[in-house]
Design an enzyme around this catalytic site. Structure first.
Site, PDB file in Angstrom:
ATOM      1  N   GLY A  80     -16.561  60.514  73.486  1.00 61.54           N
ATOM      2  CA  GLY A  80     -15.522  59.784  74.210  1.00 61.54           C
ATOM      3  C   GLY A  80     -14.142  60.373  74.003  1.00 61.54           C
ATOM      4  O   GLY A  80     -13.852  60.993  72.981  1.00 61.54           O
ATOM      5  N   ARG A 144     -21.757  63.940  76.186  1.00 62.11           N
ATOM      6  CA  ARG A 144     -22.439  63.347  75.034  1.00 62.11           C
ATOM      7  C   ARG A 144     -23.785  64.000  74.724  1.00 62.11           C
ATOM      8  O   ARG A 144     -24.609  63.433  74.019  1.00 62.11           O
ATOM      9  CB  ARG A 144     -22.619  61.841  75.267  1.00 62.11           C
ATOM     10  CG  ARG A 144     -21.295  61.082  75.370  1.00 62.11           C
ATOM     11  CD  ARG A 144     -21.489  59.581  75.427  1.00 62.11           C
ATOM     12  NE  ARG A 144     -20.232  58.874  75.552  1.00 62.11           N
ATOM     13  CZ  ARG A 144     -19.439  58.531  74.537  1.00 62.11           C
ATOM     14  NH1 ARG A 144     -19.792  58.851  73.300  1.00 62.11           N
ATOM     15  NH2 ARG A 144     -18.310  57.874  74.746  1.00 62.11           N
ATOM     16  N   ASP A 175     -21.089  61.587  64.993  1.00 60.82           N
ATOM     17  CA  ASP A 175     -22.310  62.212  65.513  1.00 60.82           C
ATOM     18  C   ASP A 175     -22.063  63.660  65.911  1.00 60.82           C
ATOM     19  O   ASP A 175     -22.876  64.546  65.632  1.00 60.82           O
ATOM     20  CB  ASP A 175     -22.846  61.430  66.714  1.00 60.82           C
ATOM     21  CG  ASP A 175     -23.561  60.149  66.302  1.00 60.82           C
ATOM     22  OD1 ASP A 175     -23.959  60.042  65.129  1.00 60.82           O
ATOM     23  OD2 ASP A 175     -23.706  59.249  67.146  1.00 60.82           O
ATOM     24  N   LYS A 201     -12.416  63.312  65.410  1.00 58.63           N
ATOM     25  CA  LYS A 201     -11.891  62.555  66.545  1.00 58.63           C
ATOM     26  C   LYS A 201     -12.642  61.249  66.707  1.00 58.63           C
ATOM     27  O   LYS A 201     -13.861  61.223  66.648  1.00 58.63           O
ATOM     28  CB  LYS A 201     -12.046  63.388  67.821  1.00 58.63           C
ATOM     29  CG  LYS A 201     -11.758  62.624  69.111  1.00 58.63           C
ATOM     30  CD  LYS A 201     -12.870  62.695  70.141  1.00 58.63           C
ATOM     31  CE  LYS A 201     -14.162  62.122  69.679  1.00 58.63           C
ATOM     32  NZ  LYS A 201     -15.124  61.793  70.761  1.00 58.63           N
ATOM     33  N   THR A 202     -11.953  60.148  66.872  1.00 58.14           N
ATOM     34  CA  THR A 202     -12.493  58.903  67.419  1.00 58.14           C
ATOM     35  C   THR A 202     -11.426  57.831  67.338  1.00 58.14           C
ATOM     36  O   THR A 202     -10.810  57.630  66.293  1.00 58.14           O
ATOM     37  CB  THR A 202     -13.767  58.402  66.709  1.00 58.14           C
ATOM     38  OG1 THR A 202     -14.115  57.104  67.211  1.00 58.14           O
ATOM     39  CG2 THR A 202     -13.594  58.287  65.207  1.00 58.14           C
ATOM     40  N   ILE A 203     -11.205  57.142  68.445  1.00 57.57           N
ATOM     41  CA  ILE A 203     -10.225  56.056  68.414  1.00 57.57           C
ATOM     42  C   ILE A 203     -10.731  54.894  67.564  1.00 57.57           C
ATOM     43  O   ILE A 203      -9.953  54.067  67.101  1.00 57.57           O
ATOM     44  CB  ILE A 203      -9.847  55.557  69.822  1.00 57.57           C
ATOM     45  CG1 ILE A 203     -11.019  54.865  70.517  1.00 57.57           C
ATOM     46  CG2 ILE A 203      -9.289  56.676  70.668  1.00 57.57           C
ATOM     47  CD1 ILE A 203     -10.623  54.090  71.752  1.00 57.57           C
ATOM     48  N   ASP A 204     -12.056  54.822  67.344  1.00 58.66           N
ATOM     49  CA  ASP A 204     -12.621  53.703  66.579  1.00 58.66           C
ATOM     50  C   ASP A 204     -12.144  53.685  65.133  1.00 58.66           C
ATOM     51  O   ASP A 204     -12.211  52.641  64.471  1.00 58.66           O
ATOM     52  CB  ASP A 204     -14.154  53.758  66.583  1.00 58.66           C
ATOM     53  CG  ASP A 204     -14.734  53.462  67.964  1.00 58.66           C
ATOM     54  OD1 ASP A 204     -13.951  53.166  68.888  1.00 58.66           O
ATOM     55  OD2 ASP A 204     -15.960  53.537  68.114  1.00 58.66           O
ATOM     56  N   MET A 249     -11.943  47.599  71.983  1.00 58.05           N
ATOM     57  CA  MET A 249     -12.931  48.656  71.797  1.00 58.05           C
ATOM     58  C   MET A 249     -13.105  48.977  70.315  1.00 58.05           C
ATOM     59  O   MET A 249     -12.177  48.878  69.520  1.00 58.05           O
ATOM     60  CB  MET A 249     -12.514  49.904  72.576  1.00 58.05           C
ATOM     61  CG  MET A 249     -13.550  51.000  72.602  1.00 58.05           C
ATOM     62  SD  MET A 249     -13.149  52.330  73.773  1.00 58.05           S
ATOM     63  CE  MET A 249     -13.872  51.688  75.280  1.00 58.05           C
ATOM     64  N   ARG A 251     -17.009  50.320  68.662  1.00 57.53           N
ATOM     65  CA  ARG A 251     -18.442  50.028  68.787  1.00 57.53           C
ATOM     66  C   ARG A 251     -19.018  49.336  67.563  1.00 57.53           C
ATOM     67  O   ARG A 251     -19.823  48.427  67.682  1.00 57.53           O
ATOM     68  CB  ARG A 251     -19.202  51.341  69.078  1.00 57.53           C
ATOM     69  CG  ARG A 251     -20.694  51.177  69.284  1.00 57.53           C
ATOM     70  CD  ARG A 251     -20.983  50.311  70.509  1.00 57.53           C
ATOM     71  NE  ARG A 251     -22.413  50.031  70.629  1.00 57.53           N
ATOM     72  CZ  ARG A 251     -23.016  49.027  70.030  1.00 57.53           C
ATOM     73  NH1 ARG A 251     -22.325  48.197  69.264  1.00 57.53           N
ATOM     74  NH2 ARG A 251     -24.308  48.814  70.209  1.00 57.53           N
ATOM     75  N   TYR A 423     -10.668  51.378  77.879  1.00 60.37           N
ATOM     76  CA  TYR A 423     -10.300  52.618  78.556  1.00 60.37           C
ATOM     77  C   TYR A 423      -8.788  52.773  78.699  1.00 60.37           C
ATOM     78  O   TYR A 423      -8.296  53.882  78.902  1.00 60.37           O
ATOM     79  CB  TYR A 423     -10.991  52.675  79.923  1.00 60.37           C
ATOM     80  CG  TYR A 423     -12.493  52.696  79.789  1.00 60.37           C
ATOM     81  CD1 TYR A 423     -13.158  53.825  79.344  1.00 60.37           C
ATOM     82  CD2 TYR A 423     -13.253  51.554  80.056  1.00 60.37           C
ATOM     83  CE1 TYR A 423     -14.533  53.833  79.185  1.00 60.37           C
ATOM     84  CE2 TYR A 423     -14.627  51.552  79.894  1.00 60.37           C
ATOM     85  CZ  TYR A 423     -15.260  52.696  79.457  1.00 60.37           C
ATOM     86  OH  TYR A 423     -16.614  52.708  79.281  1.00 60.37           O
ATOM     87  N   ARG A 426      -7.788  55.240  75.713  1.00 56.43           N
ATOM     88  CA  ARG A 426      -8.505  56.453  75.306  1.00 56.43           C
ATOM     89  C   ARG A 426      -7.820  57.750  75.754  1.00 56.43           C
ATOM     90  O   ARG A 426      -8.020  58.787  75.136  1.00 56.43           O
ATOM     91  CB  ARG A 426      -9.937  56.442  75.849  1.00 56.43           C
ATOM     92  CG  ARG A 426     -10.797  55.333  75.286  1.00 56.43           C
ATOM     93  CD  ARG A 426     -12.277  55.640  75.370  1.00 56.43           C
ATOM     94  NE  ARG A 426     -12.698  56.112  76.675  1.00 56.43           N
ATOM     95  CZ  ARG A 426     -13.940  56.536  76.944  1.00 56.43           C
ATOM     96  NH1 ARG A 426     -14.836  56.560  75.974  1.00 56.43           N
ATOM     97  NH2 ARG A 426     -14.270  56.933  78.150  1.00 56.43           N
TER      98      ARG A 426
END
Length: 551
Positions: A80, A144, A175, A201-204, A249, A251, A423, A426
């Site tokens: 993402g 992905r 991942d 990287k990840t906004i989470d 957001m 997950r 979204y 992101r």
């Protein structure tokens, strides 16, 4: 690839020169620390990664100038989108050109599949300059596709040989960086001479540890969401008649919800990790929300905000057990599939579940119960991410409030509105912090490549200090790994970082959340991301990072 039409802000941001660690502005020598080991399952990880396990931590120090032979490098955006991806590529490009002007950078198109399918472009200065300090991943696109088959590795090696590529940089989350490590191990084992470097990287916000203080994109996304929450809270405080339920957001982990709560001070924020630790039920959560609504109504305030993490449902122990039972019960169940009406299916499910799960199922609104039994992924499992948790909580809270009103215990008015922010954040133009951080990560990756390293993740630390004091280097990806069950098999993966209930950010939230719920207005209206002005306004990292570092 089509070059973009630019807004005045993009034109202005294009001239911004990201700040970076002082050590990256001159010649660098690598300092190696002690050997490392994985966070868990050391023997299993060591057996799976014999060529890249146990490598030392690396930090950069000022050194003497030396010649670097020309190299060609490939770069992949994976998973993402997250604000700052373009600046990783910009920093990588500038770092490579500073080491040797003959170096070339190729971008594989559409994510990891571009490596396998041999789809690429050369990233020249003209292309890079169009994307500096911009949001999005549109410079080369993302995807992905998982790199986990020998055939994929060999096809990747084939295109690398054709283009003379000696190193690949994979920009992604846990991942994607796990895949980067597997690829590095394979190419090292085969002695192909292809290095692999990862970037976090990840906004989470769930890819972090001692050596990776934060993943890029988290800061920007949370500032965008917090601006929206602040706008809603200003509106709520003006209209004085709506309760806003806002799903954010993220997950699995609740880092985004927590950070947005720290920035905006909502009346209530649910933290999934706390729900699980306290073995709370869905009714427990609803009761907490209702208590806040009633207390504010008693003070004449029939409005407020509730923040909800996207992954909440899977952290409610009773719901997790219900979903597991439904997955087992309904997978390839011909008797169930033969039933014609929703009511027949509902009665069938209630009769087949354990008593505890049956009661949880009965308590759910019919729409959600139906969704749990009908909407399934290709493996027959419940698609939890599709459940609109904010609407579920609104429906259950309204039902409870109606009962209290009938009993004369609630005299307010409940007018709920639901939102989902995902979204919107992101692909935002990166904050100064993310623009600086990602550029430094890319530049650091270039140096790791020039020094022949593989199986490392680019690392930039000391992030609450001014950028010139940041510490650049590399961390072995195997150091972050453990074994987890995925699709029925034990596999090596980078360990996800959940919200720590003993950590400073949650402790601060826990200490102050009661006062944010009361009748004294505690809202903060953060406003838009600030790009220009004093450093205390423009260059600050997230509240989470500041609290974690004791600032």
């Amino acid at each position: 690839m089509e070059l973009m039409t630019k807004s005045p802000l993009q034109i202005a941001r294009g001239s911004y020169q990201p700040k970076m660690p002082a050590v990256l502005k001159g010649h660098v020598v690598l300092k190696e620390g002690a050997a490392t080991q994985s966070v868990a399952d050391q023997e299993e990880i060591k057996q799976l990664f014999p060529n890249t396990y146990g490598m030392p931590l690396i930090t950069f120090e000022a050194g003497e100038a030396k010649a670097h032979p020309a190299v060609n490098v490939g770069v992949i955006l994976s998973g993402g989108q997250a604000p700052g991806g373009h600046n990783v590529i910009s920093g990588l490009y500038d770092g490579l050109k500073a080491l040797n002007p003959e170096n070339k950078l190729y971008g594989f198109l559409g994510g990891p599949s571009g490596l396998v399918d041999h789809k690429y472009i050369e990233l020249t200065g003209k292309v890079i300059d169009e994307y500096r300090n911009t949001g999005g991943f549109d410079i080369i696109g993302s995807g992905r596709t998982k790199l986990e088959e020998t055939e994929q590795y060999e096809k990747g090696a084939e295109i690398c040989r054709q283009l003379g590529i000696k190193a690949i940089v994979i920009i992604g989350g846990d991942d994607s960086n796990t895949n980067a490590c597997v690829l590095a191990e394979y190419y090292k084992q085969k002695n192909y001479g292809i290095q692999v470097i990862g970037c976090p990287k990840t906004i989470d916000g769930d890819l972090k540890n001692e050596m990776i203080e934060t993943s890029f994109g988290f800061d920007t996304a949370c500032k965008v969401y917090s601006e929206l929450i602040g706008n809603i809270q200003r509106d709520a405080n003006s209209a004085k008649k709506y309760w806003h339920f806002i799903r954010l957001m993220g997950r699995s982990a609740s880092h985004i919800a927590l950070e947005c709560a720290l920035q905006s001070q909502p009346n209530m924020c649910i933290i999934s990790e706390e729900v699980e630790a306290k073995n709370m039920t869905l009714n427990d959560i609803v009761e907490q929300i209702v208590d806040v609504i009633v207390a504010r109504a008693n003070a004449g305030l029939n409005f407020g905000t509730v923040l909800i993490p996207e992954g909440l449902i899977e952290f409610i122990p009773a719901m997790k057990r219900l979903i597991a039972e439904l997955n087992d019960l309904l997978a390839h169940n011909e008797d169930f599939n033969a039933l014609e009406t929703d009511d027949e299916k509902r009665q069938y499910v209630k009769g087949m579940l354990s008593p505890e799960s049956s009661q949880v199922y009965r308590d759910l609104p019919k729409g959600i119960a139906r969704q749990l039994t009908l909407d399934r992924d290709p493996h027959g499992n419940v698609q939890v991410s599709l459940i609109e948790t904010e609407k579920l909580l609104i429906e259950m809270a309204a039902k409870r409030l109606a009962k209290l009103k009938a009993e004369g215990k609630y005299k307010g008015k409940f007018s709920p509105l639901s939102h989902f922010f995902g979204y919107e954040g992101r692909c935002a133009i990166p904050s100064n912090f993310d623009a600086d951080y990602t550029y430094s990560l890319g530049y650091t990756a270039a140096i790791l490549i020039s020094e022949g390293k593989t199986g490392y993740m680019s690392s930039v630390r000391n992030l609450t200090a001014p950028a010139d004091q940041w510490i650049a280097g590399g961390v072995p990806i195997t150091m972050m790994m453990n074994m987890e069950r995925r699709n029925g098999k034990m596999k090596p993966v980078i360990q996800k970082a959940l919200v720590r209930l003993d950590g400073a950010p949650f402790k601060y939230f826990e200490k102050h959340r009661k006062s944010w719920a009361d009748e004294n207005f505690s809202y903060i209206y953060p406003g838009p991301i600030q790009y220009y002005g004093p450093a205390e306004v423009c260059d600050q990292p997230s509240k989470t990072l500041l609290l974690e570092q004791g600032k």
